[in-house]
Scaffold this motif. Structure first.
Motif, mmCIF file in Angstrom:
data_model
loop_
_atom_site.group_PDB
_atom_site.id
_atom_site.type_symbol
_atom_site.label_atom_id
_atom_site.label_comp_id
_atom_site.label_asym_id
_atom_site.label_seq_id
_atom_site.Cartn_x
_atom_site.Cartn_y
_atom_site.Cartn_z
ATOM 1 N N ALA A 1 0.831 -1.204 0.000
ATOM 2 C CA ALA A 1 0.000 0.000 0.000
ATOM 3 C C ALA A 1 0.865 1.254 0.000
ATOM 4 C CB ALA A 1 -0.940 -0.001 1.204
ATOM 5 N N LEU A 2 1.911 1.266 0.810
ATOM 6 C CA LEU A 2 2.807 2.426 0.848
ATOM 7 C C LEU A 2 3.519 2.598 -0.486
ATOM 8 C CD1 LEU A 2 4.330 2.120 4.437
ATOM 9 C CD2 LEU A 2 2.676 3.815 3.612
ATOM 10 N N ASP A 3 3.960 1.504 -1.099
ATOM 11 C CA ASP A 3 4.611 1.575 -2.406
ATOM 12 C C ASP A 3 3.679 2.176 -3.457
ATOM 13 O OD1 ASP A 3 6.892 0.445 -1.366
ATOM 14 O OD2 ASP A 3 6.467 -1.579 -2.112
ATOM 15 N N LEU A 4 2.397 1.872 -3.337
ATOM 16 C CA LEU A 4 1.417 2.361 -4.309
ATOM 17 C C LEU A 4 0.904 3.764 -3.967
ATOM 18 C CD1 LEU A 4 -0.723 -0.892 -4.798
ATOM 19 C CD2 LEU A 4 1.095 -0.009 -6.281
ATOM 20 N N GLY A 5 1.317 4.291 -2.823
ATOM 21 C CA GLY A 5 0.876 5.628 -2.428
ATOM 22 C C GLY A 5 -0.461 5.641 -1.713
ATOM 23 N N ILE A 6 -0.810 4.532 -1.068
ATOM 24 C CA ILE A 6 -2.080 4.434 -0.340
ATOM 25 C C ILE A 6 -1.774 4.458 1.146
ATOM 26 C CG2 ILE A 6 -4.141 3.040 0.050
ATOM 27 C CD1 ILE A 6 -3.557 1.737 -2.686
ATOM 28 N N GLU A 7 -2.174 5.511 1.815
ATOM 29 C CA GLU A 7 -1.898 5.645 3.239
ATOM 30 C C GLU A 7 -2.873 4.850 4.098
ATOM 31 O OE1 GLU A 7 -1.755 9.729 4.270
ATOM 32 O OE2 GLU A 7 -0.066 10.200 2.954
ATOM 33 N N ASP A 8 -4.085 4.650 3.594
ATOM 34 C CA ASP A 8 -5.107 3.999 4.404
ATOM 35 C C ASP A 8 -6.064 3.254 3.478
ATOM 36 O OD1 ASP A 8 -6.897 3.204 6.318
ATOM 37 O OD2 ASP A 8 -7.803 5.175 6.596
ATOM 38 N N PHE A 9 -6.240 1.962 3.739
ATOM 39 C CA PHE A 9 -7.245 1.231 2.951
ATOM 40 C C PHE A 9 -8.295 0.625 3.871
ATOM 41 C CE2 PHE A 9 -3.508 -1.429 3.523
ATOM 42 C CZ PHE A 9 -3.968 -2.701 3.820
ATOM 43 N N ASP A 10 -8.763 1.472 4.772
ATOM 44 C CA ASP A 10 -9.805 1.100 5.728
ATOM 45 C C ASP A 10 -11.054 0.623 4.984
ATOM 46 O OD1 ASP A 10 -11.524 0.820 7.847
ATOM 47 O OD2 ASP A 10 -11.139 2.798 8.700
ATOM 48 N N VAL A 11 -11.657 -0.433 5.480
ATOM 49 C CA VAL A 11 -12.834 -0.997 4.822
ATOM 50 C C VAL A 11 -14.110 -0.256 5.171
ATOM 51 C CG1 VAL A 11 -11.812 -3.291 4.689
ATOM 52 C CG2 VAL A 11 -13.211 -2.692 6.666
ATOM 53 N N ARG A 12 -14.079 0.607 6.201
ATOM 54 C CA ARG A 12 -15.284 1.358 6.561
ATOM 55 C C ARG A 12 -15.620 2.364 5.468
ATOM 56 N NH1 ARG A 12 -13.238 2.955 12.468
ATOM 57 N NH2 ARG A 12 -11.377 3.176 11.170
ATOM 58 N N HIS A 13 -16.910 2.604 5.271
ATOM 59 C CA HIS A 13 -17.340 3.388 4.120
ATOM 60 C C HIS A 13 -18.688 4.030 4.412
ATOM 61 C CE1 HIS A 13 -17.572 4.509 -0.083
ATOM 62 N NE2 HIS A 13 -18.687 3.828 -0.273
ATOM 63 N N ASP A 14 -18.780 5.326 4.204
ATOM 64 C CA ASP A 14 -20.037 6.041 4.413
ATOM 65 C C ASP A 14 -20.873 5.979 3.135
ATOM 66 O OD1 ASP A 14 -22.114 7.619 5.162
ATOM 67 O OD2 ASP A 14 -20.952 9.473 5.382
ATOM 68 N N SER A 15 -21.617 4.899 2.993
ATOM 69 C CA SER A 15 -22.413 4.703 1.777
ATOM 70 C C SER A 15 -23.439 5.805 1.578
ATOM 71 C CB SER A 15 -23.124 3.347 1.837
ATOM 72 O OG SER A 15 -22.206 2.291 2.017
ATOM 73 N N ASP A 16 -23.956 6.351 2.669
ATOM 74 C CA ASP A 16 -25.017 7.352 2.568
ATOM 75 C C ASP A 16 -24.516 8.694 2.038
ATOM 76 O OD1 ASP A 16 -26.846 5.534 3.552
ATOM 77 O OD2 ASP A 16 -26.517 6.129 5.644
ATOM 78 N N ALA A 17 -23.186 8.851 1.946
ATOM 79 C CA ALA A 17 -22.633 10.109 1.445
ATOM 80 C C ALA A 17 -22.723 10.214 -0.077
ATOM 81 C CB ALA A 17 -21.177 10.256 1.891
ATOM 82 N N PHE A 18 -23.103 9.128 -0.741
ATOM 83 C CA PHE A 18 -23.077 9.099 -2.199
ATOM 84 C C PHE A 18 -24.491 9.125 -2.778
ATOM 85 C CE2 PHE A 18 -19.138 7.360 -0.730
ATOM 86 C CZ PHE A 18 -18.202 7.968 -1.562
ATOM 87 N N GLY A 19 -24.661 9.930 -3.799
ATOM 88 C CA GLY A 19 -25.937 10.075 -4.473
ATOM 89 C C GLY A 19 -25.864 11.217 -5.461
ATOM 90 N N LEU A 20 -26.738 11.205 -6.441
ATOM 91 C CA LEU A 20 -26.764 12.260 -7.454
ATOM 92 C C LEU A 20 -27.673 13.394 -6.999
ATOM 93 C CD1 LEU A 20 -26.913 10.430 -10.902
ATOM 94 C CD2 LEU A 20 -25.059 11.833 -10.007
ATOM 95 N N SER A 21 -27.073 14.539 -6.752
ATOM 96 C CA SER A 21 -27.853 15.715 -6.402
ATOM 97 C C SER A 21 -28.399 16.363 -7.673
ATOM 98 C CB SER A 21 -26.978 16.717 -5.643
ATOM 99 O OG SER A 21 -25.959 17.207 -6.503
ATOM 100 N N PHE A 22 -29.350 17.266 -7.474
ATOM 101 C CA PHE A 22 -29.883 17.999 -8.627
ATOM 102 C C PHE A 22 -28.784 18.809 -9.298
ATOM 103 C CE2 PHE A 22 -32.181 21.630 -10.547
ATOM 104 C CZ PHE A 22 -32.982 20.910 -11.434
#
Length: 367
Positions: free
Chosen positions: A231-252
């Motif tokens: 992950a560090l080699d690829l430039g990924i500092e955090d690959f936490d599996v937690r995810h705020d699904s409710d933050a995603f959606g198409l607004s007007f």
């Protein structure tokens, strides 16, 4: 503007208004649940006679999502812990969507002949035809042989059509969860995690989840320390599996951005992205995918005099010569995963922040 374009514009406007009217119904997810705890991704030992897990990364010739396919291929190859083979549904090049064309190692038939005992792991990206009967039958055979089946983004839909999610926990892209919940009621659809593992089936949220699920596979095969170093080699500092699904959606506002960008066809651009042997396929995928989701631009890989180039980890990518492009993009550079953030910044500078945010939303990426 010429009057001959007015009927075309009127028709497109009507189409976009129809999309605005139904899009809420499309992605509202009835009955999905949030799990309080995440099940770890675990892998069985490689099949008899193998020292490493054999991974088949599947691609449909007529259409396969770019990042869903190229990220797992690149990350698992980079780990050095797997035998990775790219497998096409038929002979000939595989058209990735929304950008790039690739040539894979083997067809399904050739893979089956060479590996009659089947793969240890099968990666299923979003396919152009999610209910393709031959793809479904092949996945069912692989699952019956004991393979772990990983559906990335809307690859989950193909797993559902194959009956592999029946009576299981699963997740999917935020835009598809509503349809999945209505169509496949015998699956418990889950929010709040980047991926969900249930026995030998793994499903992920949207496109950008291809990175954390790939690293989770590395961790399951080689341990947390190896996955953290990669992950560090690829430039990924955090690959936490937690995810705020409710933050995603198409607004007007996002729908208006789509309409504005799509309707202004006179401002649409073809962007040239130079490629050469040794190019990082992970960074290339993230950059090409993002630029091609703006509703204003399309990316084409180019090389001065060669049709095919081989990426850093062995993927054969098609290049075009003598393209009449609006602008040449800077070649993607290390670290691999930084390409997405860098590209979103460039999109914001070129087309405005609403377009950059729209791209991040499509990729289900927190930015």
């Amino acid at each position: 503007m010429s009057a001959r374009y007015l009927p075309w514009l009127a028709g497109l406007t009507l189409l976009l208004c129809s999309v605005i009217a139904v899009v809420g119904w499309r992605y509202v997810s009835p009955g999905s649940t949030v799990l309080p705890e995440h099940r770890p991704l675990e892998l069985p030992a490689p099949k008899e006679g193998r020292n490493r897990h054999l991974v088949a990364v599947m691609g449909a010739n007529e259409g396969t999502e770019t990042t869903d396919f190229m990220i797992p291929y690149g990350v698992l190859k980079a780990s050095g812990q797997f035998e990775v083979v790219s497998v096409s549904t038929g002979p000939g090049p595989v058209q990735l969507h929304p950008a790039l064309t690739v040539r894979l190692d083997q067809t399904r038939e050739a893979f089956d002949a060479a590996q009659p005992e089947g793969a240890d792991i099968v990666i299923v990206p979003a396919l152009h035809r999610a209910d393709d009967p031959e793809a479904i039958q092949w996945l069912q055979r692989q699952a019956a042989s004991g393979a772990v089946i990983v559906g990335v983004c809307d690859g989950v839909l193909t797993l559902a059509h194959a009956g592999l999610l029946r009576d299981k926990l699963a997740t999917g892209h935020w835009f598809s969860l509503g349809r999945l919940g209505r169509q496949f009621k015998d699956t418990t659809w889950v929010r709040g995690w980047r991926f969900v593992a249930d026995d030998r089936v793994v499903t992920t949220t949207g496109v950008s989840a291809s990175l954390p699920v790939s690293l989770a596979l590395v961790e399951a095969a080689a341990g947390a320390a190896h996955a953290d170093r990669l992950a560090l080699d690829l430039g990924i500092e955090d690959f936490d599996v937690r995810h705020d699904s409710d933050a995603f959606g198409l607004s007007f506002a996002m729908l208006l951005t789509i309409a504005r960008n799509a309707l202004a066809f006179w401002n649409h651009e073809r962007l040239e992205l130079p490629v050469e042997d040794g190019i990082d396929e992970i960074a290339l995928a993230l950059s090409a995918d993002a630029w091609s989701r703006t509703f204003r631009s399309r990316v084409v890989a180019t090389h001065p005099d060669r049709r095919w180039v081989r990426s850093r980890r062995g993927l054969v990518i098609e290049a075009v010569q003598d393209m009449d492009a609006t602008e040449t993009l800077q070649p993607v550079i290390d670290p691999s995963a930084a390409a997405l953030d860098d590209t979103l910044v460039e999109i914001g500078e070129r087309y405005g922040m609403p377009t950059a945010s729209l791209v991040a939303m499509q990729l289900e990426y927190v930015w």
